[in-house]
Design a protein around this motif. Sequence first.
Motif, PDB file in Angstrom:
ATOM      1  N   GLU A 132       0.770  -1.062  -0.127  1.00  0.00           N
ATOM      2  CA  GLU A 132       0.184  -0.058   0.061  1.00  0.00           C
ATOM      3  C   GLU A 132       0.789   1.414  -0.139  1.00  0.00           C
ATOM      4  O   GLU A 132       1.795   1.391   0.914  1.00  0.00           O
ATOM      5  N   GLU A 133       0.558   2.136  -0.982  1.00  0.00           N
ATOM      6  CA  GLU A 133       1.527   3.410  -1.081  1.00  0.00           C
ATOM      7  C   GLU A 133       1.129   4.341   0.086  1.00  0.00           C
ATOM      8  O   GLU A 133      -0.325   4.511   0.376  1.00  0.00           O
ATOM      9  N   ILE A 134       2.232   4.754   0.698  1.00  0.00           N
ATOM     10  CA  ILE A 134       1.653   5.630   1.944  1.00  0.00           C
ATOM     11  C   ILE A 134       2.547   7.120   1.521  1.00  0.00           C
ATOM     12  O   ILE A 134       3.423   7.062   1.448  1.00  0.00           O
ATOM     13  N   GLN A 135       1.804   8.208   1.293  1.00  0.00           N
ATOM     14  CA  GLN A 135       2.181   9.281   1.114  1.00  0.00           C
ATOM     15  C   GLN A 135       2.581  10.169   2.100  1.00  0.00           C
ATOM     16  O   GLN A 135       1.955  10.224   3.020  1.00  0.00           O
ATOM     17  N   LYS A 136       3.824  10.540   1.848  1.00  0.00           N
ATOM     18  CA  LYS A 136       4.507  11.632   2.743  1.00  0.00           C
ATOM     19  C   LYS A 136       5.208  12.665   2.568  1.00  0.00           C
ATOM     20  O   LYS A 136       5.279  12.815   1.147  1.00  0.00           O
ATOM     21  N   VAL A 137       5.418  13.721   3.414  1.00  0.00           N
ATOM     22  CA  VAL A 137       5.897  14.988   2.877  1.00  0.00           C
ATOM     23  C   VAL A 137       7.195  14.920   3.937  1.00  0.00           C
ATOM     24  O   VAL A 137       7.157  14.577   5.088  1.00  0.00           O
ATOM     25  N   VAL A 138       8.177  15.195   3.276  1.00  0.00           N
ATOM     26  CA  VAL A 138       9.790  15.439   3.869  1.00  0.00           C
ATOM     27  C   VAL A 138       9.635  16.720   4.512  1.00  0.00           C
ATOM     28  O   VAL A 138       9.208  17.824   4.208  1.00  0.00           O
ATOM     29  N   ILE A 139       9.900  16.683   5.751  1.00  0.00           N
ATOM     30  CA  ILE A 139      10.348  17.566   6.664  1.00  0.00           C
ATOM     31  C   ILE A 139      11.769  18.448   6.211  1.00  0.00           C
ATOM     32  O   ILE A 139      12.610  17.831   5.751  1.00  0.00           O
ATOM     33  N   VAL A 140      11.617  19.954   5.759  1.00  0.00           N
ATOM     34  CA  VAL A 140      12.928  20.600   5.382  1.00  0.00           C
ATOM     35  C   VAL A 140      13.091  21.718   6.107  1.00  0.00           C
ATOM     36  O   VAL A 140      12.593  22.141   7.034  1.00  0.00           O
ATOM     37  N   SER A 141      14.577  22.112   5.922  1.00  0.00           N
ATOM     38  CA  SER A 141      15.010  23.019   6.789  1.00  0.00           C
ATOM     39  C   SER A 141      15.713  24.258   6.014  1.00  0.00           C
ATOM     40  O   SER A 141      15.958  25.204   6.569  1.00  0.00           O
ATOM     41  N   THR A 142      15.957  24.112   4.659  1.00  0.00           N
ATOM     42  CA  THR A 142      16.505  24.840   3.842  1.00  0.00           C
ATOM     43  C   THR A 142      15.343  26.013   3.556  1.00  0.00           C
ATOM     44  O   THR A 142      14.356  25.957   3.565  1.00  0.00           O
ATOM     45  N   GLY A 143      15.947  27.340   3.852  1.00  0.00           N
ATOM     46  CA  GLY A 143      15.213  28.582   3.977  1.00  0.00           C
ATOM     47  C   GLY A 143      14.967  29.014   5.041  1.00  0.00           C
ATOM     48  O   GLY A 143      14.830  30.222   5.217  1.00  0.00           O
ATOM     49  N   SER A 144      15.315  28.288   6.242  1.00  0.00           N
ATOM     50  CA  SER A 144      15.179  28.960   7.783  1.00  0.00           C
ATOM     51  C   SER A 144      16.272  28.263   8.464  1.00  0.00           C
ATOM     52  O   SER A 144      16.380  27.054   8.409  1.00  0.00           O
ATOM     53  N   GLY A 170      15.623  28.182  11.620  1.00  0.00           N
ATOM     54  CA  GLY A 170      15.019  27.742  13.012  1.00  0.00           C
ATOM     55  C   GLY A 170      14.689  26.383  12.780  1.00  0.00           C
ATOM     56  O   GLY A 170      15.095  25.573  12.004  1.00  0.00           O
ATOM     57  N   SER A 171      13.517  26.104  13.363  1.00  0.00           N
ATOM     58  CA  SER A 171      12.945  24.723  13.521  1.00  0.00           C
ATOM     59  C   SER A 171      12.543  24.172  12.096  1.00  0.00           C
ATOM     60  O   SER A 171      12.094  25.257  11.645  1.00  0.00           O
ATOM     61  N   GLN A 172      12.711  23.114  11.860  1.00  0.00           N
ATOM     62  CA  GLN A 172      12.205  22.558  10.518  1.00  0.00           C
ATOM     63  C   GLN A 172      10.737  22.554  10.454  1.00  0.00           C
ATOM     64  O   GLN A 172      10.113  22.280  11.414  1.00  0.00           O
ATOM     65  N   ARG A 173      10.354  22.635   9.205  1.00  0.00           N
ATOM     66  CA  ARG A 173       9.121  22.601   8.794  1.00  0.00           C
ATOM     67  C   ARG A 173       8.582  21.595   7.584  1.00  0.00           C
ATOM     68  O   ARG A 173       9.604  21.318   6.687  1.00  0.00           O
ATOM     69  N   THR A 174       7.618  21.301   7.600  1.00  0.00           N
ATOM     70  CA  THR A 174       6.958  20.173   6.463  1.00  0.00           C
ATOM     71  C   THR A 174       6.771  21.423   5.380  1.00  0.00           C
ATOM     72  O   THR A 174       6.817  22.425   5.597  1.00  0.00           O
ATOM     73  N   VAL A 175       7.087  21.021   3.951  1.00  0.00           N
ATOM     74  CA  VAL A 175       6.812  21.902   2.796  1.00  0.00           C
ATOM     75  C   VAL A 175       5.530  22.588   3.020  1.00  0.00           C
ATOM     76  O   VAL A 175       5.412  23.703   2.617  1.00  0.00           O
ATOM     77  N   VAL A 176       4.425  21.893   3.624  1.00  0.00           N
ATOM     78  CA  VAL A 176       3.207  22.584   3.670  1.00  0.00           C
ATOM     79  C   VAL A 176       3.111  23.718   4.608  1.00  0.00           C
ATOM     80  O   VAL A 176       2.737  24.908   4.162  1.00  0.00           O
ATOM     81  N   ASP A 177       4.059  23.722   5.650  1.00  0.00           N
ATOM     82  CA  ASP A 177       4.031  24.591   6.599  1.00  0.00           C
ATOM     83  C   ASP A 177       5.136  25.810   6.564  1.00  0.00           C
ATOM     84  O   ASP A 177       5.051  26.753   6.996  1.00  0.00           O
ATOM     85  N   ALA A 178       6.160  25.386   5.491  1.00  0.00           N
ATOM     86  CA  ALA A 178       7.199  26.321   5.036  1.00  0.00           C
ATOM     87  C   ALA A 178       6.702  27.830   4.486  1.00  0.00           C
ATOM     88  O   ALA A 178       5.725  27.653   3.681  1.00  0.00           O
ATOM     89  N   PRO A 179       7.244  28.920   4.792  1.00  0.00           N
ATOM     90  CA  PRO A 179       6.494  30.261   4.675  1.00  0.00           C
ATOM     91  C   PRO A 179       7.277  30.413   3.169  1.00  0.00           C
ATOM     92  O   PRO A 179       7.070  31.641   2.888  1.00  0.00           O
ATOM     93  N   VAL A 180       8.270  29.625   2.510  1.00  0.00           N
ATOM     94  CA  VAL A 180       8.914  30.154   1.479  1.00  0.00           C
ATOM     95  C   VAL A 180       8.852  28.843   0.448  1.00  0.00           C
ATOM     96  O   VAL A 180       8.657  27.758   1.025  1.00  0.00           O
ATOM     97  N   PRO A 181       8.990  29.134  -0.861  1.00  0.00           N
ATOM     98  CA  PRO A 181       8.812  27.870  -1.732  1.00  0.00           C
ATOM     99  C   PRO A 181       9.821  26.954  -1.628  1.00  0.00           C
ATOM    100  O   PRO A 181      11.099  27.456  -2.034  1.00  0.00           O
TER     101      PRO A 181
END
Length: 861
Positions: free
Chosen positions: A40-52, A54-65
């Motif tokens: 079963e495919e499980i869709q996930k979002v990688v947490i990124v730190s590039t662009g800030s 501070g604390s890492q955010r998911t791409v959904v939460d990131a304030p920058v593209p």
Amino acid sequence: MKKTFPIAVMLLSTGAAVAQTPAPQAATPDAAAPATPGTEEIQKVVIVSTGSRGSQRTVVDAPVPVDIINTKDLNKTGQISLDKALGMRVPSFNTVQTPVNDATSLLDPYEIRNMGPSRSLILINGKRKNSSALIYTQTSPGRGESGSDISAIPQDAIKRIEVLRDGASAQYGSDAISGVVNIILKDNPQGGSLTARTGITHEGDGKMGALSLNHGIALSDKGFVNYTIDVSKVGLAERSGIVDGRGDAADFGANLVKDVQPFLDQYPTAGNINGSPKTRANKFLVNSRLDITDEFNIYGNAAYVKKQVDSYANYRTPYWRDTDYGLLHAQGTPYVGYVPDFIGKLDDYNATLGAKFTVGDWNGDVSLTVGGNKQAYEVHNSVNRGIEKARLEAIAAGKTPGPRSPTDFEAGGTRFRHTVVNADVSKQITESVNVYAGTELRREKYDVIAGEYASYAAGGADSYAGNLPENALSADRKNYGVYGGSMFDITKQWLIDLTGRYEKYSDFGNATVGKLSTRYKVSDMVTLRGSLSSGFRAPSLHQIYTQKKQYAFVAGSGIQVSGLTNNLSPEARALNVPLLKAEKSKNITLGLGLTPDANTSITLDYYHISLKDRIILGKEIKPTGDSTQELDKILAAGGVVSLSFFANALDSQTSGIDYVVSRRNIPALDGKLAVNLSGNYTLKNERDGEINNPPAIAAARQSVLDATQEALMFTSRPKHKTVLGLDLDYSKMNFSLNNTLYGPTQFRNAGLDDNLAVKFKTRNVTDFALNYQLTNNTTLSFNINNMFDVLPKWELKPVNNTAKGSQILSSTTVNPKTGMTPRETQVNLITFNGRYPIVTYDGSHFSQLGRAYHMSLNVRF
């Protein structure tokens, strides 16, 4: 909003395990791997730190593209170099191979958002990658700039790439004006893979072979060592054009009937060899981490590449060079000219050693990074014509002649090194407030290495003159930077990230910049984001100190020698050329994110970059012929025929729109289909205001910027670029079909009439990939790049629909001296009389090689 706060500020960037949370994808999605039946495919979002910082955010939460490109997506391109693979996956990332540009063949210029290679910062696991020692001085995109050699990183060592499409000088310092590419290395502690690759173009040339090993080793349960060894070889792919004898006769002052045409009848391409050079590369990379305690770990990575590129200069025809002085052709055989070989040897390395720790509630990261790039140049199958002429003159005068010219030359080279110390801390003050701060100490050193005597004396080796001893140098500088900021969750929906940075350089001054980013979640489906920042780019040591003489094609005059002088030279001082200062930018980004359901995401981002005091390598300045002109007096005093130099010559404005649309898990053909549409559209990319010319040059009615240089900066990259990808998982197979639409570009080639421009038309290139899972651990892949064999296509166009331009193109009047119509004359000027029919002499917006086939076998263990 769910919070995830790993133990350190840059956890992703040290190769540590990546935290993941189920969430809709909001950036370029990872390509689906061949599915195992019944899973079963499980869709996930990688947490990124590039662009800030501070604390890492998911791409959904990131304030920058931020785009996420995983290794499977890169491998599906069929490209063995990272820069070419990124160009086929990130619309705002562009790179192209230039046909014949000497040292430029070692490292193709790349850029994000049409801003040149020096304004995109490259990171490896979050740490600054060293610059290349090469500065582009020929007429090609990126002229006057340097970039990092990202092609040195083996693709099989990469876990994923985070591409920040936003200015980030406040977080990372100089160079991050147009964006940041953060290369995240593999960190698996066990297993690995062996990959064999091969390929060929549809013309039967450009044969490629590569072998890559990636392997992870567990350090008990306390860490890992992951290493990659990659060896590759790519053969020459030649795309020479048929030469027009009338143009060659006019350029070289030769007799068309007696000398030129008989040679071209035998050698229609005039012996030219241009296209994609022969390249050999050996790469090694290691990434590791050791957990000393639960709150303290040591990490490190190191990479080294040794590369050699063999290319050719323009062929020296008998009516261009009437003799080789008996040095290159065998005695008793007819002289038919010669083609000099240019060989570039490159060594590039980088290494980081650091520690992450937690003290109380503070997360810390301290690291030392070193890196360097050395390039050595050789010329073979050539002569020093000045030495041979002097020798013959001595014999004629009855004097003792000097030694003969060698036919192989060591032309010197360049070297760049840096040492960087970073210290970063962060703390979660409250549930909604995170603070961070850090410092960076950096030392850079740039060397110009002199060539051997025969490579530079008396005009130097024919095709590429070696570095003069008086131009050899060793320059260095230091800089200190400190930054601080905070991320505030004002509410569950509203996030603000505020950062400030101060930098001080030992050679030009200081800079203070800041950035404000924000994100507001209107609902679970709608997100608004934006940023406002100031940025800077310090002039590189290359730009401050480089001096050289070089051969270049001058339209209508063949190959000429010109000089490049630095701003510290007597000539520059006499012309009152100001010393270089930092470029300054203001960036605005406004974005919208939509996630209608768990399988669909849409992002739309507007950007505007205002750049002040942009550094350029100006055009060649020549005497006016009026000895009373101050310019002529200055050039005559220095014995200079022509010169160019770097200057903060202009301001510019660049704006555009990036968009990403993703739809996954679509039922199709008993499998699952993913559709991805991403693109970049440039709204504005142009000079802002007047050119800053030194007074003596302005008084002589000359300028450091001409139409050719302006076109290279602003219109030589695609007006728009769109990638439409279809990815289908079916049984043990994965099918990938990508269409890349390259928008129009415009050149104003040197020598072209002022009323005309060269416009490269919009073209669509289609790539196909098939991955077949032979066993659970073995995958066979087959790629067809540019499957419909689409080539760049250009046409001459009147500038602003001028009547004179139209008249030139429509006139049938034949010039009695050349036998050509006005249009034929212009075509010959921009293609060196037909030697470069596909891309013109200055290059185009995508590859000229046409269809190519690639196959790989990957065995996992």
